[in-house]
Design a protein around this motif. Sequence first.
Motif, PDB file in Angstrom:
ATOM      1  N   THR A  82       0.884  -1.140   0.073  1.00 37.94           N
ATOM      2  CA  THR A  82      -0.089  -0.118  -0.046  1.00 37.94           C
ATOM      3  C   THR A  82       0.926   1.211  -0.092  1.00 37.94           C
ATOM      4  O   THR A  82       0.326   2.101  -0.640  1.00 37.94           O
ATOM      5  N   MET A  83       1.927   1.306   0.680  1.00 41.45           N
ATOM      6  CA  MET A  83       3.011   2.371   0.805  1.00 41.45           C
ATOM      7  C   MET A  83       3.613   2.576  -0.600  1.00 41.45           C
ATOM      8  O   MET A  83       3.692   3.634  -1.216  1.00 41.45           O
ATOM      9  N   LEU A  84       3.885   1.328  -1.202  1.00 42.26           N
ATOM     10  CA  LEU A  84       4.347   1.562  -2.622  1.00 42.26           C
ATOM     11  C   LEU A  84       3.295   2.158  -3.455  1.00 42.26           C
ATOM     12  O   LEU A  84       3.652   3.044  -4.728  1.00 42.26           O
ATOM     13  N   GLU A  85       1.873   1.799  -3.545  1.00 47.68           N
ATOM     14  CA  GLU A  85       0.946   2.052  -4.348  1.00 47.68           C
ATOM     15  C   GLU A  85       0.571   3.589  -4.068  1.00 47.68           C
ATOM     16  O   GLU A  85       0.509   4.404  -5.305  1.00 47.68           O
ATOM     17  N   ASP A  86       0.734   4.345  -3.013  1.00 48.24           N
ATOM     18  CA  ASP A  86       0.427   5.436  -2.590  1.00 48.24           C
ATOM     19  C   ASP A  86       1.798   6.326  -3.249  1.00 48.24           C
ATOM     20  O   ASP A  86       1.516   7.431  -3.824  1.00 48.24           O
ATOM     21  N   TYR A  87       2.986   5.839  -3.183  1.00 54.51           N
ATOM     22  CA  TYR A  87       4.038   6.316  -3.717  1.00 54.51           C
ATOM     23  C   TYR A  87       3.885   6.467  -5.372  1.00 54.51           C
ATOM     24  O   TYR A  87       4.132   7.636  -5.700  1.00 54.51           O
ATOM     25  N   GLN A  88       3.376   5.424  -5.916  1.00 56.45           N
ATOM     26  CA  GLN A  88       3.129   5.556  -7.402  1.00 56.45           C
ATOM     27  C   GLN A  88       2.015   6.503  -7.917  1.00 56.45           C
ATOM     28  O   GLN A  88       2.175   7.244  -8.878  1.00 56.45           O
ATOM     29  N   ASN A  89       0.952   6.617  -6.907  1.00 57.13           N
ATOM     30  CA  ASN A  89       0.089   7.321  -7.139  1.00 57.13           C
ATOM     31  C   ASN A  89       0.377   8.996  -6.717  1.00 57.13           C
ATOM     32  O   ASN A  89      -0.188   9.684  -7.715  1.00 57.13           O
ATOM     33  N   ASP A  90       0.963   8.942  -5.696  1.00 55.56           N
ATOM     34  CA  ASP A  90       0.905  10.463  -5.622  1.00 55.56           C
ATOM     35  C   ASP A  90       2.564  11.305  -5.759  1.00 55.56           C
ATOM     36  O   ASP A  90       2.550  12.368  -5.625  1.00 55.56           O
ATOM     37  N   LYS A  91       3.513  10.363  -5.891  1.00 55.42           N
ATOM     38  CA  LYS A  91       4.735  10.928  -5.996  1.00 55.42           C
ATOM     39  C   LYS A  91       5.610  10.427  -7.380  1.00 55.42           C
ATOM     40  O   LYS A  91       6.730  10.443  -7.407  1.00 55.42           O
ATOM     41  N   GLU A  92       4.696  10.177  -8.386  1.00 55.43           N
ATOM     42  CA  GLU A  92       5.083   9.795  -9.651  1.00 55.43           C
ATOM     43  C   GLU A  92       6.205   8.769  -9.669  1.00 55.43           C
ATOM     44  O   GLU A  92       7.140   8.748 -10.394  1.00 55.43           O
ATOM     45  N   GLY A  93       6.043   7.918  -8.864  1.00 52.46           N
ATOM     46  CA  GLY A  93       6.901   6.740  -8.783  1.00 52.46           C
ATOM     47  C   GLY A  93       6.440   5.709  -9.967  1.00 52.46           C
ATOM     48  O   GLY A  93       5.377   5.603 -10.259  1.00 52.46           O
ATOM     49  N   LEU A 149       0.886 -18.900  -5.273  1.00 59.62           N
ATOM     50  CA  LEU A 149       0.568 -18.249  -6.504  1.00 59.62           C
ATOM     51  C   LEU A 149      -0.827 -17.457  -6.041  1.00 59.62           C
ATOM     52  O   LEU A 149      -1.019 -16.279  -6.430  1.00 59.62           O
ATOM     53  N   GLU A 150      -1.719 -18.239  -5.407  1.00 62.69           N
ATOM     54  CA  GLU A 150      -2.832 -17.392  -5.031  1.00 62.69           C
ATOM     55  C   GLU A 150      -2.892 -16.238  -4.137  1.00 62.69           C
ATOM     56  O   GLU A 150      -3.496 -15.163  -4.264  1.00 62.69           O
ATOM     57  N   SER A 151      -1.896 -16.410  -3.192  1.00 63.37           N
ATOM     58  CA  SER A 151      -1.566 -15.254  -2.490  1.00 63.37           C
ATOM     59  C   SER A 151      -1.095 -13.813  -3.279  1.00 63.37           C
ATOM     60  O   SER A 151      -1.719 -12.820  -3.167  1.00 63.37           O
ATOM     61  N   GLY A 152      -0.497 -14.288  -4.251  1.00 61.38           N
ATOM     62  CA  GLY A 152       0.241 -13.111  -5.109  1.00 61.38           C
ATOM     63  C   GLY A 152      -1.029 -12.639  -5.794  1.00 61.38           C
ATOM     64  O   GLY A 152      -0.963 -11.172  -6.044  1.00 61.38           O
ATOM     65  N   GLU A 153      -1.756 -13.546  -6.400  1.00 59.81           N
ATOM     66  CA  GLU A 153      -2.949 -12.985  -7.410  1.00 59.81           C
ATOM     67  C   GLU A 153      -3.920 -12.160  -6.253  1.00 59.81           C
ATOM     68  O   GLU A 153      -4.272 -11.143  -6.813  1.00 59.81           O
ATOM     69  N   GLU A 154      -4.058 -12.519  -5.197  1.00 55.26           N
ATOM     70  CA  GLU A 154      -4.930 -11.653  -4.153  1.00 55.26           C
ATOM     71  C   GLU A 154      -4.178 -10.345  -3.860  1.00 55.26           C
ATOM     72  O   GLU A 154      -5.083  -9.489  -3.938  1.00 55.26           O
ATOM     73  N   TYR A 155      -2.793 -10.109  -3.866  1.00 57.33           N
ATOM     74  CA  TYR A 155      -2.543  -9.061  -3.429  1.00 57.33           C
ATOM     75  C   TYR A 155      -2.350  -8.119  -4.772  1.00 57.33           C
ATOM     76  O   TYR A 155      -2.686  -6.830  -4.686  1.00 57.33           O
ATOM     77  N   ALA A 156      -2.250  -8.837  -6.036  1.00 54.74           N
ATOM     78  CA  ALA A 156      -2.388  -8.007  -7.290  1.00 54.74           C
ATOM     79  C   ALA A 156      -3.689  -7.353  -7.264  1.00 54.74           C
ATOM     80  O   ALA A 156      -3.795  -6.226  -7.971  1.00 54.74           O
ATOM     81  N   ASP A 157      -4.778  -8.227  -6.780  1.00 55.18           N
ATOM     82  CA  ASP A 157      -6.011  -7.516  -6.988  1.00 55.18           C
ATOM     83  C   ASP A 157      -6.251  -6.302  -5.997  1.00 55.18           C
ATOM     84  O   ASP A 157      -7.187  -5.527  -5.962  1.00 55.18           O
ATOM     85  N   ASP A 158      -5.612  -6.486  -4.753  1.00 56.65           N
ATOM     86  CA  ASP A 158      -5.721  -5.361  -3.684  1.00 56.65           C
ATOM     87  C   ASP A 158      -5.074  -4.259  -3.851  1.00 56.65           C
ATOM     88  O   ASP A 158      -5.423  -3.157  -3.269  1.00 56.65           O
ATOM     89  N   VAL A 159      -3.973  -4.200  -4.651  1.00 55.50           N
ATOM     90  CA  VAL A 159      -3.294  -2.930  -4.808  1.00 55.50           C
ATOM     91  C   VAL A 159      -3.241  -2.611  -6.388  1.00 55.50           C
ATOM     92  O   VAL A 159      -3.130  -3.635  -7.176  1.00 55.50           O
ATOM     93  N   GLU A 160      -3.096  -1.423  -6.753  1.00 58.49           N
ATOM     94  CA  GLU A 160      -2.918  -1.177  -8.078  1.00 58.49           C
ATOM     95  C   GLU A 160      -1.315  -0.746  -8.485  1.00 58.49           C
ATOM     96  O   GLU A 160      -1.054   0.137  -8.553  1.00 58.49           O
ATOM     97  N   LEU A 161      -0.961  -2.011  -8.666  1.00 54.35           N
ATOM     98  CA  LEU A 161       0.678  -1.980  -8.933  1.00 54.35           C
ATOM     99  C   LEU A 161       0.949  -3.026 -10.250  1.00 54.35           C
ATOM    100  O   LEU A 161       0.148  -3.946 -10.036  1.00 54.35           O
ATOM    101  N   SER A 162       2.044  -2.815 -10.743  1.00 52.08           N
ATOM    102  CA  SER A 162       2.331  -3.771 -12.001  1.00 52.08           C
ATOM    103  C   SER A 162       2.979  -5.047 -11.341  1.00 52.08           C
ATOM    104  O   SER A 162       3.951  -5.054 -10.612  1.00 52.08           O
TER     105      SER A 162
END
Lengths: 125, 182
Positions: free
Chosen positions: A79-90, A106-119
Amino acid sequence: MENFHIDGSTYIPRIDFNAQTGVLELEGESYHEYTTEFFGPIFSWLEDYLEAPGKEITLNFKMSYFNTSSSRRFLEILTMLEDYQNDKEGKVTVNWYYEENDVDMLESGEEYADDVELSFNLLPY
Amino acid sequence: MEHFSVKTFKQQLSARKISLAFQGIFSQDVLALIGKSLRNTPESRVIAKRLFAIVIEMAQNIHHYSAEKQYSEKDGRDIGVGIVAIAEDDDHYIITSGNCIIKTEVPPLIERANYINGLSPDKLKQFYREQRKAPQREGKPGANLGFIDMVRKSGNPIEINIKDYDETRSFFILSVKVNKEL
């Protein structure tokens, strides 16, 4: 800025955060009894690191096991990294490594990928 | 008074196919040790990891929330006391934990377990993600995800049994079956 490093052990992951290259690595197992205490210094370092805008960051996540308490801390990091990407042009890329056949990781990874907007790259090894 | 017979105890353990049983303080060292021994489970790696995950969640519940505590010199704090055991039948591993809890904590635990047991796999996944996003509970070191994780990892409901212990405490028994086949 100093790099951040923790040697892994049976129940704590190896942590290697490189301030120069922007490569942040977590590897191993994580089931410390007190994850808020253990992850405290990691969050502090990240907060300082994410002060300056516009960085390219790669998070290499190569865990073989983590408990539910650690899974909360990982979401906080993402979430910190997501905020960084959204607010600080990271620009943040997450490489989620999982042992081939480990359907749960694998499923854990898929769930995190759904929870945050990161590549997110889900990478079997 | 009848003397404790280690031999009888050992026979009982093997008759019930109990491969692991620990009674005492659930310190971090004990967890690490249990973890190592479970890695040798003669099943697939995924099943071994699921057993491990469930045992760790149970052990951490005991560590933090058991109403019977002992001081650990090494950890420098009071740590919960309880029991964790793994037994098996033809098709399942059965992981069971037992520890004291304050009587007033029984109803909310049963309510939570029933709620979680009643969710479909999709709803369960959704509930896990909701709860993980919710703020950390004040004064509770756990993630509030243990029961959900146990049901998800085992594919079976969790079973709760409550026995009287003393005036203020109950003995809380939690069991989870893990299918041997993926």
